[in-house]
Scaffold this active site. Sequence first.
Site, PDB file in Angstrom:
ATOM      1  N   LYS A 176       0.846  -1.200   0.000  1.00  0.00           N
ATOM      2  CA  LYS A 176       0.000   0.000   0.000  1.00  0.00           C
ATOM      3  C   LYS A 176       0.881   1.249   0.000  1.00  0.00           C
ATOM      4  O   LYS A 176       1.887   1.299   0.727  1.00  0.00           O
ATOM      5  CB  LYS A 176      -0.911  -0.032   1.239  1.00  0.00           C
ATOM      6  CG  LYS A 176      -1.994   1.030   1.263  1.00  0.00           C
ATOM      7  CD  LYS A 176      -2.891   0.837   2.498  1.00  0.00           C
ATOM      8  CE  LYS A 176      -3.981   1.890   2.595  1.00  0.00           C
ATOM      9  NZ  LYS A 176      -4.795   1.753   3.829  1.00  0.00           N
TER      10      LYS A 176
ATOM     11  N   SER B 225      -9.650   1.990   2.827  1.00  0.00           N
ATOM     12  CA  SER B 225      -8.832   2.737   1.907  1.00  0.00           C
ATOM     13  C   SER B 225      -7.872   1.881   1.089  1.00  0.00           C
ATOM     14  O   SER B 225      -7.412   2.313   0.041  1.00  0.00           O
ATOM     15  CB  SER B 225      -8.023   3.775   2.685  1.00  0.00           C
ATOM     16  OG  SER B 225      -7.151   3.143   3.615  1.00  0.00           O
TER      17      SER B 225
ATOM     18  N   SER C  63      -9.571  -0.434   7.080  1.00  0.00           N
ATOM     19  CA  SER C  63      -9.055  -0.383   5.705  1.00  0.00           C
ATOM     20  C   SER C  63      -8.298  -1.596   5.211  1.00  0.00           C
ATOM     21  O   SER C  63      -7.931  -1.650   4.046  1.00  0.00           O
ATOM     22  CB  SER C  63      -8.172   0.847   5.531  1.00  0.00           C
ATOM     23  OG  SER C  63      -8.984   1.989   5.483  1.00  0.00           O
TER      24      SER C  63
END
Length: 491
Positions: A80, A155, A179
Site C-alpha cells: 500500500k 482505503s 481499511s
Amino acid sequence: MTDLTKLSAVEIAGLVASGETSAVEVTQAHLDRIGAVDDRVHAFLHVDTEGALAAARAVDERRAAGDELGPLAGVPVAVKDVLTTKGVPTTVGSKILEGWRPPYDSTIVERLRAAGTVMLGKTNMDEFAMGSSTEYSAYGPTRNPWDLERIPGGSGGGSAAALAAYEAPLSIGSDTGGSIRQPGAVTGTVGAKPTYGGTSRYGLVAFSSSLDTPGPCARTVLDAALLHEVIGGHDPRDSTSIPAPVPDVVAAARLGATGDLTGVKLGMVTEFTGEGAEPGVTAAFRDAAEALAKLGAEIVEVSCPHFKYALPAYYLIAPSECSSNLARFDGVRFGLRVGDDGNRSLEEVMSLTREAGFGPEVKRRIMIGTYALSSGYYDAYYGQAQKVRTLITRDFTSAFEQVDALISPTTPFVAFPLGSRTADPYQMYLADLFTIPTNLYGGPAISVPCGLSDGLPVGFQIMAPTMADDRMYRVAAALEGAVGTLTPPTI
Ligand code: GLN
C-alpha cells in the site's frame, strides 16, 4: 504449464525453494499479469519492474549458493502506498506527495526485503487512507475484480484488488478503522488487522497514530499468517511498538486448518448480527457461524452496548489526530509546493500548497479535527469521544471474560457501485460500522470470505483480545476449510 499467478504464497515459495521455478519467473509472471489487467483494475500507482526483478534475481542467486531461504522467499508482494519505500515513489494517494521518493524504507518494507519477498510496486488507496472505496485517491479509483463497476473497498482497495485480480499473491495494507478488513471482505480475500503495536508504524505515513495498524492481506489464511509473522514484532523505532514476540499465528492457522474447534467459544455481537446489515450479508454470516458450530465451536450471543457509539467516536478521534499529523505537509518539507514565486509569504505558500494538494475528504477531516480540538470545544467533542473509547474497550474486556473471540459480518453491505456513496460522507462512513470498534480497543481482527450475496463476496470478521492474534487465525483457517476460498470471475 502452471499459471504461477493462481498459486498461493506457500505454493510459490515451495516451487522456488525446490528449484522447480525461479523467483524471476514468478515475478515476471506477475508483472505480465499486471501489464494485462491493471489498466482496467488500477490496483497499482507504481510498478517497480526493475526493483522487483533485481530482488528476484538476488533470491535465485542465494538459492544457487545454497543459502537457507525464508518461508516467503521469492514470493511477490504489493505494498500500500502509505508505507515509505526507499527511492520508490510514495504518494499516499495524494497530490501533495506526488513525485516524493522517500530516503528510507519503512520497517515493514525493510522486513519484507529481508525475508526475500519481491516488492512489485505500490498500491492505490484513498488519499491519506481516508475512505472506504478508494474513490478518494487523487489518482483515480481502483475497481473491484468481481465487478469492474463496483468499488474494491477502501482505503486499501488497491492491495485487495491486486489479490483478487491475481496481480499479486500477497499485499500489505493499513487499518485505522477497517481499511484492511473492509476491502478484504468486498473482494473475497483475507485481511488481518494485527494488535495495535504488533506491527511497526515506522515509515507508515500517519493518519491517526493511536489507531493506524499495518497488516497482511492474502488470498488464504495461512498466507496471511506467514506474512504477519514476517512483518510483525517489536521495533525500537516505533515508540508504541509492543516489546513482545509475535503470537504464533502460523501454527494457529495450521491448527485451524485441521477443522477442529472443540473448546472454542465464540460470541456473536448482538448489535452487529441483527438488522444492521443487508439481509444477504447476515444470511451468509449466519450460515458460516453454523459451519463453525459444526466444527465444534460453541456459539453464544454477546451484547456490546457501546459499539453503537464507535462510529461517531471514531469520526472525532481520527480527524483530530489527522489534523495534527497532516500539519507537516506545509510545502516546505515534502512534495508539492505551490506559489513560491519570491513575492509571497511563507503562510501564503503553505495555504496555496495545502489548498491544491489535499482533496475534499482530507480537507473535511482536517476541519472537523481542528474544530474538535479547539479550546472551548475540546472537552465536548474530543474529550467525550475518548471517554466513549474507554467504554468500548470495557465492552471488549468483559466480552472476552465470557468468550475466546467475537464474530460479526465484516461489513454491513457488499461492494457498492462506483459513485453511489461519494455524495454523502455519512453513507461512506457506514462501510466501517462493524470494523471500527476493534481499532478503538486496539485488538486484532481478521476478515475471511464466508460466501456470496447477490454474487458478491461477504466477509466474516473474527475479533480477538489484544496480543491473541493467533486465536483469530485459528478460527479463520477453520472457517476457510469449511466454506472454501472464493474465486473471482475471470477478467
Ligand atoms: N474508512 C475509514 C475512514 O475513512 C477507515 C480508514 C482506514 O482504516 N484507514 O477513516
